[in-house]
Enzyme design. Structure first.
Site, PDB file in Angstrom:
ATOM      1  N   HIS A   1       0.837  -1.199   0.000  1.00  0.00           N
ATOM      2  CA  HIS A   1       0.000   0.000   0.000  1.00  0.00           C
ATOM      3  C   HIS A   1       0.871   1.247   0.000  1.00  0.00           C
ATOM      4  O   HIS A   1       1.788   1.366   0.805  1.00  0.00           O
ATOM      5  CB  HIS A   1      -0.917   0.013   1.223  1.00  0.00           C
ATOM      6  CG  HIS A   1      -2.121  -0.855   1.052  1.00  0.00           C
ATOM      7  ND1 HIS A   1      -3.395  -0.420   1.240  1.00  0.00           N
ATOM      8  CD2 HIS A   1      -2.219  -2.140   0.659  1.00  0.00           C
ATOM      9  CE1 HIS A   1      -4.243  -1.398   0.975  1.00  0.00           C
ATOM     10  NE2 HIS A   1      -3.549  -2.458   0.630  1.00  0.00           N
TER      11      HIS A   1
ATOM     12  N   TYR B   1      -8.769   6.088   7.575  1.00  0.00           N
ATOM     13  CA  TYR B   1      -8.838   6.502   8.974  1.00  0.00           C
ATOM     14  C   TYR B   1      -9.852   7.643   9.033  1.00  0.00           C
ATOM     15  O   TYR B   1      -9.598   8.717   8.474  1.00  0.00           O
ATOM     16  CB  TYR B   1      -7.473   7.002   9.453  1.00  0.00           C
ATOM     17  CG  TYR B   1      -6.438   5.902   9.652  1.00  0.00           C
ATOM     18  CD1 TYR B   1      -5.753   5.345   8.577  1.00  0.00           C
ATOM     19  CD2 TYR B   1      -6.135   5.433  10.937  1.00  0.00           C
ATOM     20  CE1 TYR B   1      -4.801   4.348   8.771  1.00  0.00           C
ATOM     21  CE2 TYR B   1      -5.180   4.441  11.143  1.00  0.00           C
ATOM     22  CZ  TYR B   1      -4.527   3.898  10.059  1.00  0.00           C
ATOM     23  OH  TYR B   1      -3.582   2.907  10.248  1.00  0.00           O
TER      24      TYR B   1
ATOM     25  N   PRO C   1      -3.343   1.048  18.755  1.00  0.00           N
ATOM     26  CA  PRO C   1      -3.153   0.521  17.402  1.00  0.00           C
ATOM     27  C   PRO C   1      -3.283   1.541  16.270  1.00  0.00           C
ATOM     28  O   PRO C   1      -2.988   1.202  15.117  1.00  0.00           O
ATOM     29  CB  PRO C   1      -4.241  -0.552  17.277  1.00  0.00           C
ATOM     30  CG  PRO C   1      -5.237  -0.238  18.327  1.00  0.00           C
ATOM     31  CD  PRO C   1      -4.522   0.463  19.421  1.00  0.00           C
TER      32      PRO C   1
ATOM     33  N   LYS D   1       1.831   0.236  14.883  1.00  0.00           N
ATOM     34  CA  LYS D   1       3.255   0.118  15.226  1.00  0.00           C
ATOM     35  C   LYS D   1       3.630  -1.095  16.082  1.00  0.00           C
ATOM     36  O   LYS D   1       4.802  -1.495  16.099  1.00  0.00           O
ATOM     37  CB  LYS D   1       3.698   1.379  15.988  1.00  0.00           C
ATOM     38  CG  LYS D   1       3.823   2.611  15.121  1.00  0.00           C
ATOM     39  CD  LYS D   1       5.031   2.514  14.211  1.00  0.00           C
ATOM     40  CE  LYS D   1       4.974   3.496  13.078  1.00  0.00           C
ATOM     41  NZ  LYS D   1       4.942   2.893  11.749  1.00  0.00           N
TER      42      LYS D   1
ATOM     43  N   TYR E   1       4.673   6.665   9.612  1.00  0.00           N
ATOM     44  CA  TYR E   1       3.804   5.505   9.347  1.00  0.00           C
ATOM     45  C   TYR E   1       4.582   4.400   8.648  1.00  0.00           C
ATOM     46  O   TYR E   1       4.411   3.213   8.950  1.00  0.00           O
ATOM     47  CB  TYR E   1       2.600   5.947   8.502  1.00  0.00           C
ATOM     48  CG  TYR E   1       1.458   4.957   8.502  1.00  0.00           C
ATOM     49  CD1 TYR E   1       0.347   5.133   9.322  1.00  0.00           C
ATOM     50  CD2 TYR E   1       1.483   3.832   7.675  1.00  0.00           C
ATOM     51  CE1 TYR E   1      -0.698   4.226   9.337  1.00  0.00           C
ATOM     52  CE2 TYR E   1       0.445   2.913   7.678  1.00  0.00           C
ATOM     53  CZ  TYR E   1      -0.653   3.119   8.509  1.00  0.00           C
ATOM     54  OH  TYR E   1      -1.683   2.210   8.514  1.00  0.00           O
TER      55      TYR E   1
END
Ligand code: RFL
Ligand code: PHB
Length: 403
Positions: free
Chosen positions: A72, A202, A295, A299, A386
């Protein structure tokens, strides 16, 4: 009985450590309180940083990951009826993440350890560690036949997660704990339905946060922010889909959320927790045994893998009489851990609705979301964290695995 490294816990940290040690010719024994089937079915993380993927590749563990993992190149951030793409490839010089379930990594690791003839004992009970400040620490456990065993080791690795016995074996006065509990939890479902999106979404919504993730091109993984004291029985499937539908809704866009049979559901509390140092004598902690992140930043699994990538060469040197890497182990790991702890806290507080929060807090969250989705500098910071910071777990630390 004797071994070089006694490993408590057959999660990703314990199993990967055992494999990385074997590549260096070091023998270990892994003991696990759960059954193999339980370890292979437990639904958890799904997102791997590219440093974690490279580590698995270098360690010869990425056969299935390379075939089935889904690369991704970004995520969507959704708020105020808008959905914005954060393009990791463009922002970080082509770095990505890979969606490959933790359950699959655990299956791959167990299969490899067993094929290599390693000792992995499931269904043990009453695990104990002792004599940790001597150079012969012991690991005691009752095996699945009810026999009590004592394993004399050179070193013990506590990879037994947040609720394990290793961390509490360190005298309380020698440990500093930093902890934050959040006033919300995640209700997660696994659904037998193709994902409704090409990248993870998100979503910040007045009803609370929601996340659309996936496990494959035919299985979706979705999460909803709920109160920490909610019971899963109060969330029949229809209620979950209805709430997901409202939190991901994009009026006028024609976008729709695919619904399908729910295969698994559960509620997870959210906390940040760091216990330092990660070493006491000949006991070394790795993964969730030493630190927990909420979460939202994806990570936890990546940190567990990064810890053992640092630990394996440190133990190799220690067993040859050079303690320098072992002495640096805790501080080397904690620097990455604190970066991830901050990032996870930041993502969490930016995206969730805090119960009882005033309009000031809501306006600050919105301002931050607008900044991250409009400023290249702010988006780059999200993308860099990220996809993993520092970028490379093994190479950057000079920890190339022997092949
Ligand atoms: P684990 O996986 O908890 O494994 C510890 C193992 O030790 C065993 N054990 C014992 N064994 C022997 N004796 C004892 N006394 C023992 N006590 C416990 C346990 O049975 C278990 O098998 O820890 P490890 O290896 O450190 O791995 C950490 C990760 O599991 C964890 O950080 C991640 O799952 C967190 N996480 C995520 N991390 C990511 O990197 N990306 C994600 O997308 C992501 N999503 C998540 C997550 C965690 C979640 N939950 C359920 C906590 C999503 C969720 C919902
Ligand atoms: C998951 O797919 O389980 C997942 C993805 C991203 C997160 C947390 C969990 O931030």
């Amino acid at each position: 009985m004797r071994t070089q490294v006694g490993i408590v816990g057959a999660g990703p940290a314990g199993l990967l450590l055992s494999h990385l040690l074997a590549l260096r010719g070091i023998e270990s024994v892994v003991v696990e309180i759960r059954s193999r089937a339980y370890c292979e079915a437990r639904q958890r993380a799904g997102v791997l940083e590219d440093g974690s993927v490279r580590l698995l590749r270098e360690a010869g563990l990425a056969g299935r990951l390379d075939r089935q993992g889904l690369e991704h190149g970004g995520i969507y951030l959704q708020f105020a009826g808008e959905r914005h793409h954060i393009d990791f490839r463009a922002l970080t010089g082509s770095r990505t993440v890979t969606v490959y379930a933790q359950t699959e990594i655990v299956k791959d690791l167990i299969a490899q350890r067993i094929a290599d003839g390693a000792a992995v004992h499931f269904d043990v009970s009453d695990t104990e560690v002792a004599d940790l400040t001597s150079d012969r620490p012991v690991l005691r456990y009752t095996d699945s036949d009810g026999k009590r065993n004592e394993l004399t080791c050179d070193v013990i690795a506590g990879c037994d997660g947040f609720h394990g016995i290793s961390r509490p074996a360190i005298p309380a006065g020698l440990v500093t704990v930093r902890e934050r509990e959040y006033p919300y939890a995640w209700l997660g479902i696994l659904a037998d339905v193709p994902p409704s999106t090409d990248e993870l979404i998100y979503a910040h919504h007045r009803n609370g946060f929601a996340l659309h993730s996936l496990r494959s091109l035919s299985v979706s993984r979705l999460y909803l922010q709920v109160d920490p004291d909610e019971a899963i029985e109060d969330w029949p499937d229809e209620r979950i889909w209805e709430e997901l539908g409202s939190r991901f809704d994009l009026p006028g866009s024609g976008w729709e959320l695919n619904q399908g049979p729910v295969l698994d559901k559960g509620i997870t509390p959210m906390r940040s927790f760091v216990s330092a140092p990660m070493r006491y004598g000949r006991l070394f902690l790795a993964g969730d045994a030493a630190h927990i992140v909420p979460p939202t930043g994806a990570k936890g699994l990546n940190l567990a893998m990064a810890d053992v990538a640092v630990l394996a060469p440190a133990l190799e040197a220690l067993l040859k009489g050079d303690e320098r890497l072992a002495d640096a182990y805790s501080s080397t790991c904690l620097s990455r851990v604190w970066r991830a702890t901050h990032f996870s806290w930041w993502m969490t507080t930016m995206l969730h609705r805090t119960p009882g929060a005033d309009d000031m807090e809501a306006a600050l969250q919105l301002s931050q979301l607008r900044y991250v989705t409009s400023s290249r500098a702010a988006a780059t910071s999200l993308a860099e964290n990220y996809t993993g910071y520092p970028a490379d777990v093994a190479d950057e630390l000079g920890l190339k695995l022997p092949r």
